[in-house]
Design a protein around this motif. Structure first.
Motif, PDB file in Angstrom:
ATOM      1  N   VAL A   1       0.836  -1.205   0.000  1.00 48.93           N
ATOM      2  CA  VAL A   1       0.000   0.000   0.000  1.00 48.93           C
ATOM      3  C   VAL A   1       0.871   1.255   0.000  1.00 48.93           C
ATOM      4  N   SER A   2       2.023   1.182   0.689  1.00 46.43           N
ATOM      5  CA  SER A   2       2.912   2.342   0.757  1.00 46.43           C
ATOM      6  C   SER A   2       3.523   2.685  -0.592  1.00 46.43           C
ATOM      7  N   LEU A   3       3.496   1.721  -1.540  1.00 49.99           N
ATOM      8  CA  LEU A   3       3.982   2.012  -2.883  1.00 49.99           C
ATOM      9  C   LEU A   3       3.001   2.884  -3.653  1.00 49.99           C
ATOM     10  N   LEU A   4       1.742   2.834  -3.259  1.00 49.49           N
ATOM     11  CA  LEU A   4       0.692   3.524  -3.996  1.00 49.49           C
ATOM     12  C   LEU A   4       0.313   4.859  -3.386  1.00 49.49           C
ATOM     13  N   PHE A   5       0.525   5.010  -2.051  1.00 52.45           N
ATOM     14  CA  PHE A   5       0.128   6.230  -1.369  1.00 52.45           C
ATOM     15  C   PHE A   5       1.310   6.803  -0.594  1.00 52.45           C
ATOM     16  N   SER A   6       1.308   8.103  -0.401  1.00 51.68           N
ATOM     17  CA  SER A   6       2.392   8.769   0.327  1.00 51.68           C
ATOM     18  C   SER A   6       2.321   8.443   1.814  1.00 51.68           C
ATOM     19  N   THR A   7       3.426   8.647   2.499  1.00 53.48           N
ATOM     20  CA  THR A   7       3.489   8.379   3.941  1.00 53.48           C
ATOM     21  C   THR A   7       2.496   9.253   4.703  1.00 53.48           C
TER      22      THR A   7
ATOM     23  N   LEU B   1      -0.581   7.959   7.123  1.00 60.75           N
ATOM     24  CA  LEU B   1      -0.649   8.321   8.543  1.00 60.75           C
ATOM     25  C   LEU B   1      -1.994   8.959   8.876  1.00 60.75           C
ATOM     26  N   ILE B   2      -2.483   9.814   7.971  1.00 52.37           N
ATOM     27  CA  ILE B   2      -3.810  10.421   8.186  1.00 52.37           C
ATOM     28  C   ILE B   2      -4.890   9.349   8.167  1.00 52.37           C
ATOM     29  N   ALA B   3      -4.758   8.388   7.219  1.00 53.94           N
ATOM     30  CA  ALA B   3      -5.739   7.298   7.122  1.00 53.94           C
ATOM     31  C   ALA B   3      -5.751   6.459   8.390  1.00 53.94           C
ATOM     32  N   PHE B   4      -4.568   6.177   8.951  1.00 58.51           N
ATOM     33  CA  PHE B   4      -4.485   5.409  10.202  1.00 58.51           C
ATOM     34  C   PHE B   4      -5.173   6.155  11.343  1.00 58.51           C
ATOM     35  N   ALA B   5      -4.948   7.452  11.408  1.00 59.27           N
ATOM     36  CA  ALA B   5      -5.565   8.252  12.480  1.00 59.27           C
ATOM     37  C   ALA B   5      -7.084   8.235  12.361  1.00 59.27           C
ATOM     38  N   VAL B   6      -7.588   8.371  11.127  1.00 54.51           N
ATOM     39  CA  VAL B   6      -9.042   8.358  10.912  1.00 54.51           C
ATOM     40  C   VAL B   6      -9.626   6.999  11.280  1.00 54.51           C
ATOM     41  N   LEU B   7      -8.946   5.920  10.848  1.00 52.26           N
ATOM     42  CA  LEU B   7      -9.420   4.571  11.167  1.00 52.26           C
ATOM     43  C   LEU B   7      -9.419   4.324  12.673  1.00 52.26           C
ATOM     44  N   ALA B   8      -8.384   4.842  13.355  1.00 53.57           N
ATOM     45  CA  ALA B   8      -8.320   4.666  14.815  1.00 53.57           C
ATOM     46  C   ALA B   8      -9.476   5.395  15.505  1.00 53.57           C
ATOM     47  N   VAL B   9      -9.786   6.619  15.044  1.00 59.15           N
ATOM     48  CA  VAL B   9     -10.891   7.379  15.630  1.00 59.15           C
ATOM     49  C   VAL B   9     -12.220   6.671  15.386  1.00 59.15           C
TER      50      VAL B   9
END
Length: 436
Positions: free
Chosen positions: A188-194, A198-206
């Protein structure tokens, strides 16, 4: 297994011959004079056949008695390459022997399989304990670390195949799930920027915290699990992956991985291009980026040109025209695809599949833990090589220098797989013995 082994090796020699064939060559002279790779491979096959007979005539207890010593010798040989090693294609992992170049990290797969089998078969080893799992992991991955330091990242990845015998012996599936999750994050990191990840992880965690708010009130461990998963994922994406692409992989390797999905390497060191660089040097760097996937493109053209039934033996234009780089070693499968088409490629895959299933059947009928672990190690190594090599040739994986077992040209590779297979055959012949 002996028949399968002989057929695959001889078929590999035929494929090597097909990519080197020239109508002006004198077959007898090139065969006797060892001027071609197929004649050298035939010599390696003869030498390996003698070694195979020797293995079958030895006592099975020799492999258990010398497993730890042979592992130490293998590590010493790998370390020796840092001093007396010969650099080939950017990797200082070869020891010149005159008639051939020996790659110790290849041979070390044999020693690692024996050492791991020896450790897991010891009566005092309780593989359910974390300490035993760490020791087993250290045995399996120590050569991989040295391989990375040599610049052989592809061969280092092969050592992950030892997770298969460890899983068979009781390694908790959570480790494999965690490893698979990290592999998915890497892709996934090959397709999207770091930053995006990180923003996606924060949203998923919330969102996870919101939808599990009732469970969190009843059990605080749910909160800890969500926070821990967010923290591990963020550290892996924000620190581990950038560090790996910048410091573990060489830049050309990272460029190949990112070019596979059609994007530029965001972790490339742009400070290397200085004001003193000439226009020609800058142009060469730009062209190098465009040519990263040249070998894969040519490989896919060659395989695709074979169609359903192939062009016919010695009628391949792509492979005989030297359009495919490394077509007698890492890209030997292109010869199969072009000459024999989908039918020939499918038949070869079926033979490999039956071979692997045969190894697993042998593994499951062993009375000895040592023999079972070793058998699964052989199956894991062969499966990893077959899967990755073919995925590389058809563009589903980056080029990492993995040979096709028993088919690719090379004395070290053929020697390694010969020893692996015939030790297994010998252990199976003495399967009524309980070896430790």
């Amino acid at each position: 297994m002996v028949w399968f082994y002989a057929f695959i090796v001889l078929f590999g020699i035929v494929c090597i011959y097909s990519v080197e064939y020239k109508s002006t060559d004198n077959f007898v002279q090139t065969l006797i004079g060892f001027k071609k790779n197929y004649s050298k491979q035939l010599f390696f096959f003869a030498a390996c056949s003698i070694l195979a007979i020797f293995i079958l005539l030895t006592d099975s207890k020799l492999f258990t008695a010398t497993s730890n010593i042979s592992y130490l010798v293998g590590i010493v040989l790998v370390l020796a390459t840092f001093v007396v090693g010969k650099e080939i294609k950017g990797s200082k992992s070869w020891i010149p022997l005159g008639f051939m170049n020996l790659q110790p990290v290849e041979l070390c797969k044999i020693f690692t399989a024996l050492a791991l089998a020896k450790y897991l078969s010891m009566p005092e080893t309780d593989f359910k304990k974390p300490k035993s799992q760490l020791i087993a992991a250290a045995i399996a991955f120590a050569p991989a670390v040295l391989s990375i330091l040599q610049g052989e990242t592809g061969l280092a990845l092969v050592y992950f195949s030892f997770l298969i015998p460890m899983y068979r012996e009781g390694l908790p599936p959570g480790y494999l799930i965690a490893g698979a999750s990290m592999a998915i994050l890497l892709v996934v990191s090959l397709l999207f920027s770091t930053t995006t990840l990180l923003i996606a992880f924060a949203v998923l965690a919330v969102l996870a915290l919101y939808f599990n708010r009732r469970q969190i009130k009843r059990n605080n461990s749910v909160l800890l699990i969500i926070v821990a998963m967010w923290a591990v994922g963020s550290v892996f994406v924000g620190i581990v992956i950038p560090f790996t692409f910048k410091h573990v992989f060489k830049q050309y390797q990272a460029d190949r991985i990112f070019s596979m999905v059609g994007v530029d390497n965001p972790f490339a060191d742009k400070t290397k291009t200085t004001d003193l660089a000439t226009a020609e040097e800058i142009k060469q760097k730009q062209n190098k980026s465009d040519q990263q996937n040249y070998n894969v493109k040519q490989s896919k053209i060659a395989i695709g040109s074979g169609g359903f039934s192939g062009k016919g033996f010695l009628k391949g234009t792509q492979t005989r025209g030297d359009f495919v780089p490394e077509q007698h070693t890492d890209f030997i499968f292109t010869s199969v695809g072009e000459n024999f088409g989908f039918l020939g490629s499918g038949l070869l895959m079926l033979i490999y599949l039956i071979f692997l299933l045969r190894i697993i059947k042998i593994a499951e009928r062993q009375r000895s833990t040592f023999s079972r672990v070793y058998a699964y190690s052989v199956a894991g190594i062969m499966f990893f090589h077959i899967a990755v090599n073919i995925c590389v040739t058809i563009g589903l994986a980056p080029v990492i220098g993995i040979t096709l077992p028993l088919m690719s040209y090379g004395g070290s590779s053929l020697l390694t797989f010969t020893i692996l297979i015939f030790i297994l055959i010998k252990l199976d012949a003495d399967r009524q013995m309980v070896l430790r």
